[in-house]
Design a protein around this motif. Structure first.
Motif, mmCIF file in Angstrom:
data_model
loop_
_atom_site.group_PDB
_atom_site.id
_atom_site.type_symbol
_atom_site.label_atom_id
_atom_site.label_comp_id
_atom_site.label_asym_id
_atom_site.label_seq_id
_atom_site.Cartn_x
_atom_site.Cartn_y
_atom_site.Cartn_z
ATOM 1 N N SER A 1 -12.937 5.935 7.845
ATOM 2 C CA SER A 1 -13.765 6.502 6.779
ATOM 3 C C SER A 1 -14.562 5.459 6.012
ATOM 4 N N GLY A 2 -14.015 4.258 5.927
ATOM 5 C CA GLY A 2 -14.629 3.236 5.069
ATOM 6 C C GLY A 2 -14.430 3.536 3.590
ATOM 7 N N GLU A 3 -13.547 4.490 3.278
ATOM 8 C CA GLU A 3 -13.359 4.901 1.884
ATOM 9 C C GLU A 3 -11.907 4.832 1.447
ATOM 10 N N THR A 4 -11.012 4.333 2.288
ATOM 11 C CA THR A 4 -9.595 4.302 1.928
ATOM 12 C C THR A 4 -9.387 3.335 0.757
ATOM 13 N N ALA A 5 -8.821 3.867 -0.330
ATOM 14 C CA ALA A 5 -8.755 3.084 -1.575
ATOM 15 C C ALA A 5 -8.028 1.748 -1.379
ATOM 16 N N ASP A 6 -6.895 1.768 -0.665
ATOM 17 C CA ASP A 6 -6.136 0.524 -0.509
ATOM 18 C C ASP A 6 -6.912 -0.500 0.324
ATOM 19 N N THR A 7 -7.636 -0.023 1.312
ATOM 20 C CA THR A 7 -8.386 -0.951 2.171
ATOM 21 C C THR A 7 -9.566 -1.542 1.392
ATOM 22 N N ILE A 8 -10.174 -0.715 0.550
ATOM 23 C CA ILE A 8 -11.271 -1.226 -0.287
ATOM 24 C C ILE A 8 -10.723 -2.276 -1.267
ATOM 25 N N GLY A 66 -22.856 3.829 5.813
ATOM 26 C CA GLY A 66 -23.107 4.092 4.396
ATOM 27 C C GLY A 66 -21.839 4.163 3.563
ATOM 28 N N SER A 67 -20.658 4.051 4.191
ATOM 29 C CA SER A 67 -19.419 4.118 3.419
ATOM 30 C C SER A 67 -19.251 2.838 2.584
ATOM 31 N N THR A 68 -18.329 2.894 1.648
ATOM 32 C CA THR A 68 -18.152 1.764 0.729
ATOM 33 C C THR A 68 -17.854 0.454 1.475
ATOM 34 N N LEU A 69 -16.920 0.504 2.424
ATOM 35 C CA LEU A 69 -16.589 -0.735 3.150
ATOM 36 C C LEU A 69 -17.796 -1.248 3.901
ATOM 37 N N ALA A 70 -18.509 -0.314 4.564
ATOM 38 C CA ALA A 70 -19.667 -0.723 5.357
ATOM 39 C C ALA A 70 -20.710 -1.391 4.465
ATOM 40 N N ARG A 71 -20.839 -0.913 3.240
ATOM 41 C CA ARG A 71 -21.860 -1.467 2.355
ATOM 42 C C ARG A 71 -21.411 -2.768 1.708
ATOM 43 N N GLU A 72 -20.127 -2.853 1.382
ATOM 44 C CA GLU A 72 -19.714 -3.961 0.516
ATOM 45 C C GLU A 72 -19.160 -5.181 1.243
ATOM 46 N N CYS A 73 -18.800 -5.031 2.519
ATOM 47 C CA CYS A 73 -18.307 -6.211 3.237
ATOM 48 C C CYS A 73 -19.483 -7.138 3.578
ATOM 49 N N ASP A 74 -19.146 -8.400 3.864
ATOM 50 C CA ASP A 74 -20.216 -9.346 4.222
ATOM 51 C C ASP A 74 -20.837 -8.977 5.565
ATOM 52 N N GLY A 75 -20.026 -8.420 6.442
ATOM 53 C CA GLY A 75 -20.551 -7.997 7.751
ATOM 54 C C GLY A 75 -19.925 -6.670 8.135
ATOM 55 N N VAL A 76 -20.551 -5.961 9.056
ATOM 56 C CA VAL A 76 -19.988 -4.681 9.498
ATOM 57 C C VAL A 76 -20.272 -4.481 10.975
ATOM 58 N N VAL A 77 -19.286 -3.913 11.670
ATOM 59 C CA VAL A 77 -19.496 -3.446 13.036
ATOM 60 C C VAL A 77 -19.071 -1.986 13.058
#
Ligand code: F6R
Length: 605
Positions: free
Chosen positions: A346-353, A374-385
């Motif tokens: 999901s890129g939205e799991t609170a603990d992972t964020i 567009g999920s939080t993790l995808a947007r906020e990490c330095d890189g995404v795959v």
């Protein structure tokens, strides 16, 4: 958790809201509610249970071209009609996903001003706060902003009021996306809820507020300063979010795995040149990384455990794997020469964020492996795959897991090529192996009918042990998790060598033992474990890529899968375990796609 949707436009809001809400049911399904605005009046209905029960309860009325809806996963207050959203204070109506941490204190303050509360929820303070600010002379938008300022915690909010056709959305630490239509706006907790309505989306960032009315959309931060957010086009189709003739989304998603893995490989592998590249990823100064961390929850954590085996074996680079909810609180020894990989469907799991934030605070390079653009993790990490699994609707993760493992394999090859620890021939050979995986999974899926029969035989047991070794210990963990979450049967996984150190005491004729046992260097060891179970009258279900002749006599059931490269074994071996869990749950008649007490993305702690 919870799912929220909203609509403002020129057509009837009710069918849009209800249909979109149904697609969000995986986020929570213990109660649901809807509010529809019609020329200065807001009609609200709430119901305990699922969206279909709400639909059944909304016989008349509910005509209007703006509205909000909510499906709930209880945090504060039991599942009940009175705790269901929307919550209102006079003319102001609110739906909320998140937690208002200081709600007790706010409730006391509002009570002192004469307010009465009708629910046990934290959310109910929000409409009351807005009213309180409006009563002091603030206009609607300013009152929303002031109320947000008052609350501590997380929120995705949809807010309307009777006097004007204006829809307000705001977000902090809970997901919220805005869909842009033709003279109409949608809000939703995620993109799949709006598939088929629009393909243009704005992903709100933390602290963003959107005010929508017939003049357009105005995006600001919480101070009221204008912000610019790009409109992104996402071409997920309506068919992708439907069952397509399958009884459950989970079964459809199990069968989609060959396609999902092929999509995940496309454009990234070049067999001729022996290269693996990700269009969306640049890994700056990769040789500075002395250690890799992989952090996630649940099924995604199991993918990380597999990733560790792949990376350490092939790249000889140390990898630490951790559960996000543990990692975030244990002051991990992260440095600027570490890479932190966060894996999440999901890129939205609170603990992972939170783990990502901890990594950033300590200066590590953060990389998301994620399914939702567009999920939080995808947007906020330095890189995404991105994994290209397509929308995963069934609460029990299947195709997200196998595409995560596929991406981690590609990432391992990409890093091996950048670090020059893998030569081109090796990479070429390994690319060749993963290209065969969709076909091998297809073969594993052909065992479906046999697995239905097995499920009939095994559905009577109340406990299962799953055992595996090496890279397949995580496969065993994943098989056991699938069984327990959808069938409610107790299942425990152990590294097979650990059995003699405790779990063996459990074995008798009522304890089926599922062995995940490929014909590799661990096979003979597993043969010995099988004998140990047989001597204690245990019932053995052997999942193997070998003809199993050494174990045939001892084995009650043989589940055969195609053999593959060691690093890729979990991709093939997990498939019959997913099907086994699915068919047992289906035969037991549980709610496979929405198992009790669970929600698809856990956006609260
Ligand atoms: C199990 C399952 C959960 C998720 C976990 C993490 O079938 O779906 O264990 O894997 O909640 O979710 P994501 O991957 O969205 O971070």
């Amino acid at each position: 958790m919870c799912g929220i949707v909203g609509y403002l436009g020129n057509v009837e809001a009710y069918p849009i809201l209800i249909d979109s809400l149904k697609k969000l049911e995986y986020r929570g399904y213990d109660s649901a509610g809807i509010a529809v605005w019609c020329q200065g009046k807001i009609e609200v209905a709430r119901h305990k249970g699922k969206v279909d029960e709400l639909r059944g309860a909304c016989k008349n009325g509910f005509e209007g071209k703006m509205g909000l809806a909510h499906t709930r996963w209880a945090t504060h207050g039991i599942p009940s009609e009175r705790n269901a959203h929307p919550h209102r204070s006079q003319d102001v109506v609110v739906v909320h996903n998140g937690i208002v941490e200081n709600y007790m204190e706010l409730k006391e303050k509002l009570r002192a001003e004469g307010d009465t509360f009708l629910s046990d929820t934290d959310t109910e303070v929000i409409p009351h706060l807005i009213k309180s600010h409006m009563n002091k002379g603030e206009d609607f938008v300013t009152a929303v902003r002031s109320s947000i300022d008052d609350i501590a915690g997380s929120f995705a909010l949809g807010i309307i009021r009777e006097e004007e056709k204006t829809l307000i959305a705001a977000k902090k630490e809970s997901p919220l996306v805005i869909g842009i239509g033709d003279g109409e706006y949608f809000i939703a907790s995620d993109v799949p809820a709006l598939i088929g309505l629009t393909n243009r989306f704005i992903f709100l960032e933390d602290g963003d507020m959107a005010v929508m009315n017939e003049d357009g959309i105005h995006l600001t931060d919480l101070e009221g300063k204008g912000v610019d957010r790009p409109v992104q086009v996402i071409n997920w189709t309506a068919a992708m979010a439907e069952k397509g003739g399958y009884k459950h989304f989970m079964l459809k998603e199990i069968f989609e795995q060959p396609r999902a893995i092929s999509d995940t490989l496309i454009g990234r592998i070049r067999e001729e040149s022996g290269r693996v590249d990700f269009e969306e990823l640049e890994l700056p100064g990769i040789s500075r990384f002395k250690r890799i961390w992989m952090v996630a929850c649940g099924t995604s954590y199991h993918a990380c455990l597999i990733g560790k085996h792949m990376i350490e074996r092939n790249l000889r680079l140390p990898v630490e794997v951790d559960i996000a909810s543990e990692f975030r609180y244990r002051d991990p020894l992260l440095t600027t020469s570490d890479m932190l990989i966060l894996v999440s469907q999901s890129g939205e799991t609170a603990d992972t964020i939170a783990a990502m934030k901890e990594g950033k605070r300590k200066g590590a390079y953060t990389l998301a492996v994620c399914n939702v653009v567009g999920s939080t993790l995808a947007r906020e990490c330095d890189g995404v795959v991105f994994t290209h699994a397509g929308p995963e609707i069934g609460v029990a993760s299947t195709k997200a897991f196998t595409t995560q493992v596929s991406v981690l394999y590609l990432l391992m090859l990409h890093m091996g090529q950048m670090l020059e620890v893998l030569d081109q021939d090796t990479i070429r050979q390994k690319i060749g192996e993963i290209k065969k995986i969709p076909r091998k999974i297809q073969l594993a899926l052909e065992e479906n009918e046999n697995i239905v029969e097995l499920a009939r035989r095994y559905m009577k047991y109340r406990n299962f042990l799953y055992l595996g070794r090496g890279i397949n210990f995580p496969t065993a963990l994943e098989g056991a998790l699938k069984l327990k979450e959808i069938s409610y049967i107790h299942a425990e996984a152990y590294a097979a060598g650990e059995m003699k150190h405790g779990p063996i005491a459990l074995i008798d004729e009522n304890m089926p033992v599922v062995f995940v046992s490929p014909h590799d260097q661990t096979y003979q060891k597993t043969c010995s474990n099988v004998q140990e179970v047989v001597s204690r009258r245990g019932n053995i279900l052997l999942c193997t890529d070998h003809d199993g002749h050494e174990m045939r006599e001892a084995t009650d059931t043989l589940l055969h899968v195609p053999g593959t490269d060691y690093d890729l074994q979990p991709l093939v071996f997990v498939v019959p375990l997913q099907m086994f869990a699915y068919h047992i749950a289906n035969l037991l008649g549980t709610d496979v796609d929405q198992p009790r007490n669970l929600a698809k993305s856990v956006t609260v702690e």
